[in-house]
Design an enzyme around this catalytic site. Structure first.
Site, short mmCIF file in Angstrom:
data_model
loop_
_atom_site.label_atom_id
_atom_site.label_comp_id
_atom_site.label_asym_id
_atom_site.label_seq_id
_atom_site.Cartn_x
_atom_site.Cartn_y
_atom_site.Cartn_z
N HIS A 14 46.79 34.08 38.65
CA HIS A 14 48.00 34.60 39.30
C HIS A 14 47.66 35.85 40.11
CE1 HIS A 14 49.59 37.98 36.40
NE2 HIS A 14 48.29 38.03 36.51
N CYS A 33 45.97 44.07 40.26
CA CYS A 33 46.74 42.89 39.84
C CYS A 33 47.30 42.13 41.04
CB CYS A 33 47.89 43.29 38.93
SG CYS A 33 47.32 43.97 37.37
N HIS A 39 43.41 36.42 40.22
CA HIS A 39 42.60 36.72 39.04
C HIS A 39 43.23 35.92 37.90
CE1 HIS A 39 45.94 39.55 38.55
NE2 HIS A 39 45.72 39.44 37.26
N HIS A 41 43.91 35.03 33.45
CA HIS A 41 44.05 35.51 32.08
C HIS A 41 43.92 34.33 31.11
CE1 HIS A 41 45.51 39.49 33.26
NE2 HIS A 41 46.27 38.88 34.16
N ASP A 79 48.51 25.37 32.11
CA ASP A 79 47.10 25.49 31.79
C ASP A 79 46.22 25.11 32.98
OD1 ASP A 79 44.92 26.07 30.11
OD2 ASP A 79 44.70 23.95 29.59
N HIS A 80 45.29 26.00 33.32
CA HIS A 80 44.37 25.81 34.45
C HIS A 80 45.11 25.71 35.79
CE1 HIS A 80 41.54 25.30 31.22
NE2 HIS A 80 40.56 25.35 32.09
N GLU A 126 48.92 38.72 27.15
CA GLU A 126 48.22 38.56 28.43
C GLU A 126 46.79 39.08 28.35
OE1 GLU A 126 49.91 38.89 32.82
OE2 GLU A 126 49.35 40.84 32.05
NI NI Z 1 47.16 39.62 35.81
#
Ligand code: NI
Length: 136
Positions: A14, A33, A39, A41, A79-80, A126
């Site tokens: 995200h 961010c 990037h 998580h 997911d992914h 997160e």
């Molecule tokens: Ni983030």
């Protein structure tokens, strides 16, 4: 009160970005961010359900049912994936942990309510040090 909690995990990309702001403002508010190249998580999701124990089964909710709801409504969609562009229920949402937790709550609460219990909390971890909890 008795609760039952199921843990699920998903990995996703995200960036934090407010489309009404300039790139400069996004960068100054969200810092790294808001990296244009995304990037990721390793999210951990805790879904807590409350209700009463069924006297015939001894269960508050059958965890297989809860697990199936979370797979269908959440992890199969997140997911992914890129949370900013690939998830129907996150469209037009700034993908903070807060907003993701609220949207997940809204997605699964009606499904859980079909099984004689109630969604109590969605906790989204997160990073190792940061998590949010939404109680509706
Ligand atoms: Ni983030």
């Amino acid at each position: 009160m008795i609760t039952v909690t199921r843990r699920e995990r998903f990995n996703a990309a995200h960036r934090l970005f407010n489309k009404n702001w300039t790139d400069e403002k996004n960068e100054s508010v969200f810092g790294k961010c808001s990296n244009k190249n995304w990037h990721g998580h390793n999210y951990i999701l805790y879904v807590t359900v409350k209700g009463t124990i069924d006297q015939e089964t001894g269960y508050l909710i059958d965890l297989k049912i809860l697990s199936d709801i979370l797979k269908e409504k959440v992890t199969s969609k997140l997911d992914h994936k890129n949370l900013n562009i690939e998830v129907d229920f996150l469209n037009d949402t700034i993908t903070t942990a807060e907003n993701i937790a609220v949207k997940i709550f809204e997605e699964i609460a009606p499904e859980i309510a079909k099984h004689n219990c109630q969604l109590h909390c969605v906790k989204l971890v997160e990073t190792e040090n940061n998590f949010v909890e939404y109680f509706g």
